[in-house]
Design a protein around this motif. Sequence first.
Motif, PDB file in Angstrom:
ATOM      1  N   VAL A  96       7.621   3.623  11.262  1.00 26.81           N
ATOM      2  CA  VAL A  96       6.989   2.513  10.533  1.00 26.81           C
ATOM      3  C   VAL A  96       5.496   2.790  10.472  1.00 26.81           C
ATOM      4  N   GLN A  97       4.974   2.908   9.265  1.00 28.39           N
ATOM      5  CA  GLN A  97       3.510   3.052   9.146  1.00 28.39           C
ATOM      6  C   GLN A  97       2.963   1.861   8.364  1.00 28.39           C
ATOM      7  N   CYS A  98       2.883   1.919   7.038  1.00 29.01           N
ATOM      8  CA  CYS A  98       2.383   0.715   6.339  1.00 29.01           C
ATOM      9  C   CYS A  98       3.419  -0.399   6.378  1.00 29.01           C
ATOM     10  N   GLY A  99       4.688  -0.045   6.521  1.00 32.49           N
ATOM     11  CA  GLY A  99       5.744  -1.045   6.671  1.00 32.49           C
ATOM     12  C   GLY A  99       6.365  -1.538   5.377  1.00 32.49           C
ATOM     13  N   PHE A 100       5.839  -1.087   4.241  1.00 39.95           N
ATOM     14  CA  PHE A 100       6.352  -1.653   2.986  1.00 39.95           C
ATOM     15  C   PHE A 100       7.822  -1.298   2.753  1.00 39.95           C
ATOM     16  N   CYS A 101       8.188  -0.077   3.098  1.00 44.85           N
ATOM     17  CA  CYS A 101       9.577   0.350   2.875  1.00 44.85           C
ATOM     18  C   CYS A 101      10.507  -0.111   3.998  1.00 44.85           C
ATOM     19  N   CYS A 133       9.652   6.258   0.822  1.00 52.95           N
ATOM     20  CA  CYS A 133       8.617   5.985   1.818  1.00 52.95           C
ATOM     21  C   CYS A 133       7.441   6.901   1.503  1.00 52.95           C
ATOM     22  N   ARG A 134       6.289   6.299   1.261  1.00 49.35           N
ATOM     23  CA  ARG A 134       5.134   7.135   0.885  1.00 49.35           C
ATOM     24  C   ARG A 134       4.336   7.559   2.114  1.00 49.35           C
ATOM     25  N   CYS A 135       4.748   7.089   3.310  1.00 50.03           N
ATOM     26  CA  CYS A 135       3.918   7.321   4.504  1.00 50.03           C
ATOM     27  C   CYS A 135       4.473   8.358   5.482  1.00 50.03           C
ATOM     28  N   THR A 136       5.755   8.318   5.765  1.00 43.10           N
ATOM     29  CA  THR A 136       6.247   9.003   6.974  1.00 43.10           C
ATOM     30  C   THR A 136       6.759  10.415   6.744  1.00 43.10           C
TER      31      THR A 136
HETATM   32  S1  FES Z   1       6.017   3.217   6.056  1.00 41.91           S
HETATM   33 FE1  FES Z   1       4.716   3.033   4.301  1.00 41.91          FE
HETATM   34  S2  FES Z   1       6.085   3.259   2.643  1.00 41.91           S
HETATM   35 FE2  FES Z   1       7.293   3.717   4.375  1.00 41.91          FE
END
Ligand code: FES
Length: 156
Positions: A96-101, A133-136
Motif C-alpha cells: 500500500v503506497q498512495c492507497g488509491f488502488c 497500481c501506479r505505485c508499487t
Molecule cells: S498504491 Fe498507489 S495506485 Fe496502488
Amino acid sequence: MDIKFVLNGESVTVKAEPMQSLLYTLRHQLGAVSAKDGCNEGECGACSILMNDQLVNACLIPISQVAGAKLMTLEGLKKDPKGMLVIESLLKAKGVQCGFCTPGMVLALYALLVENPHPSETEIRTAISGNLCRCTGYGMIVDAARIAAEKGAGLW
Ligand code: FES
Ligand code: FES
C-alpha cells in the motif's frame, strides 16, 4: 425506480434511474466510498467490488442490473477475518503506497484466495491484471497475496 439488493449483509433500497452506475450509487447514495472512481470506464479496477461473489467493475454496471444481488465492498470485507487478513498482508508487504488502488486490490486478492487458496505467482498476477497500481510495481502486492495465503491456511 426502486432497486433492492443486499450490501455488505444489509438489505438496502435505492431510488435511481435504471442506467445510473452502481459505482455512483455506492459512493453518492450509500456512502460506500471505498470503491474508487478511477477511470469510470472499466480500465483501472479501482471500483472493484464483489457482486454475487464475483469480482466486477462497479463503474460498468447499471444499477437496474443489481436488483436482488448480493454486494460486498471493502466496508463489508473489513468485518470478515479473511478480508482483514488480506488488508494486513498488504500492509506487511508494503503493498500500500498512495492507497488509491488498495480497496479494489483487496477485493481482487480476496476473490482469488476464496477460489484458489494456494495460487502460483502467475495466478496471482492474472487475478490482479484488471487492477492498476501506479505505485508499487506489483511485486509487493504479489508478496501480500503469498502472505495472506500462508497465514490464512485453513481459513480460506
Ligand atoms: S498504491 Fe498507489 S495506485 Fe496502488
Ligand atoms: S473506475 Fe471502474 S474500472 Fe476504473
